[in-house]
Design a protein around this motif. Structure first.
Motif: not given
Lengths: 345, 345
Positions: B14-16, B50-53, B63-69
């Motif tokens: 799930s997204r935090p 890495d923090p960008y995650m 700048y990058a697509a989100p991870f998919e749930v």
């Protein structure tokens, strides 16, 4: 000699708190000064009024030293040499100088630049061919770096900096979107050839801007701040460039605006969009770019691709009210005070 | 083959909202995938955290697509080829890849880079010789442009980016001031040769920073934000450069901080100091600067002028907790998860 006898001067009487008022200025009369060796006595023809002057009325540290209370306000002037103790200048010469708000002043001859009235009206040395035009040129080309087909947005676009930014953007093949306050200014921007002109006073301004930049914004030339910047920020493209040469919407603020604190949102936009936000003062570019500007701008002025507009207020005594109005966007074009007759017209 | 049977994967459950918790992750077990033509089957050795995650765990555009749930978390990995259907790679080769948080995965052979364990420990491809090192190199040299004798300040200086920034600044003849959290990290920065190392947790931090930069700050490498940036801003010199590569102090924020709105103060500083504030992601510089970085960094690593530190967490199942800790500054050095044995050690 003029009919303003003998030497009228406008002094900074006190530092403004917030919006300047007429109480912050005093008009006094005094003797005409005498030039020393290597100096000239100047009769002021035009006085330039510019937004940066508000900053110098305050004591806060900035890129230029503050004006002194009890001393004349200062700025760019165009003046006639009435007496010369320098070989380089003769009475009757018209020069660009930095001087006080006064009818007569003394300047070091080597610090002034002689103007050629045959090339262009001498008043343009304070506007489209002077500091404002150069601010537009250097900031847009060296920081904004517009590429053909890109979208350039500029606010205060009916002012001397903004109108030059939009027109130079178009000369370089970019799309120019100008933002100004009121229908008359918007109509003039359309006349100048801006691709789109928007009124920031419209209640639908943010949506109007969004519709005007279907491909986003590649360069935003920032000279205003406030709600225009708020509307621009979400529309900036990846790698957009933001030359920052002024924030006139905030110059009269006495404390930070109420929250929330949007500085984090701003930094986050800078990060995620790879923005370049770069403050500058035109003096930084004088050595490297002034000559190219003079040549380019004079050529564009002659061929009609760079047009300009002057807003001339008559009489030194009206300079304070004119500066107060400038900070509210009341001028329409480059604001000048005509202090005495222009012998070249 | 490892003893984690048969293929363990860590999914984004799930997204935090704000700080991530263990509930945002699920660990599942599944079959080992089969490589197709031109692909390789990889066994993960090291996973980079890495923090960008944190940004990619949210749905917000960046700048990058989100991870998919429901899909595995992703990131840089160092892995061993266990099966190859490509001519360029053989079983036993160790490669740098972009992959999921899992013990086994399939990659297109042309998308991975074979590592030479004789040149440097393979884990450095995720740290000092990889993305973090390159972020430091490109951002510092191309945006920060430190000149000999100038002062460079970097926060999160004990991290893989910050430690490289400070050391490269010194290699280029600048003065390096590092900021980190806690005495152990400060001591390590001193060991690395930073001219000054400061603890941002100190109640006198802002004054400590002021004292540490008697000539002001010429380059501030921004990867944190928060109260460190607040202390840095008033110390920046005219024409200072601020490469912005991260704002980790704000990644878990769910709404803008309380007022006053300091964005105007920030823009005013940019204007009056002629600052350059430039966001960037290292990918922007890969084509132009990656080769020079590899050569320079490998040389500096060999001659001892560039040192690094790794913080290795054992076991894929601990990756979620390690990432949560990373966002609070709990790691000390480049944070890696060791998923399986490193055959090169």
């Amino acid at each position: 000699m003029t009919d303003i006898a003998p030497n009228t001067r406008v002094l900074l009487a006190s530092r403004p708190h917030g919006e300047p008022t007429s109480d912050n200025f005093t008009i006094e009369s005094g003797p005409i000064p005498t030039p020393g060796e290597g100096e000239v006595l100047l009769r002021t023809i035009y006085l330039s009024l510019d937004p940066y002057m508000r900053g110098r009325m305050s004591a806060a540290k900035s890129y230029a030293a503050p004006f002194e209370v009890g001393e004349p306000m200062q700025g760019g002037i165009v003046a006639e040499v009435v007496e010369s103790r320098a070989d380089s200048l003769r009475p009757g010469d018209v020069v660009l100088a930095y001087g006080g708000w006064q009818t007569y002043g003394v300047a070091v001859a080597s610090h002034v630049r002689k103007l050629d009235p045959a090339q262009a009206p001498v008043s343009t040395a304070l506007g489209v061919l002077g500091m404002p035009g150069f601010t537009a040129y250097a900031g847009l080309l060296e920081i904004g770096k517009p590429q053909p087909g890109e979208t350039v947005v500029v606010a205060a676009a009916a002012g001397p900096v903004g109108s030059a930014v939009g027109q130079i953007a178009r000369i370089k093949g970019a799309r120019a979107v100008g933002i100004a306050g009121g229908a008359a200014k918007v109509a003039w921007l359309e006349e100048l050839g801006f691709d789109v002109a928007l009124d920031h006073r419209s209640p639908t301004f943010a949506d109007d801007l969004k519709a005007a930049v279907p491909d986003g914004i590649d360069v935003y030339f920032e000279n205003v701040g406030g709600h225009v910047w708020d509307a621009v920020l979400p529309r900036l493209n990846t790698y957009a460039r933001v030359p920052v040469c002024g924030l006139v919407a905030h110059y009269n603020e006495t404390e930070p605006p109420a929250g929330p604190d949007r500085s984090v949102r701003l930094m986050t936009s800078i990060l995620t969009k790879g923005l370049t936000v770069r403050g500058f003062i035109q003096t930084e570019f004088v050595k490297t770019h002034q000559a190219a500007f003079q040549a380019d701008a004079a050529g564009w002025l002659r061929d009609g691709s760079l047009r300009h507009r002057e807003d001339v207020v008559e009489g030194l005594e009206h300079a304070p009210a004119a500066l107060i109005g400038l900070l509210k966007g009341k001028n329409f074009g480059k604001l000048l005070v005509q202090v005495g007759p222009d012998p070249t017209r």
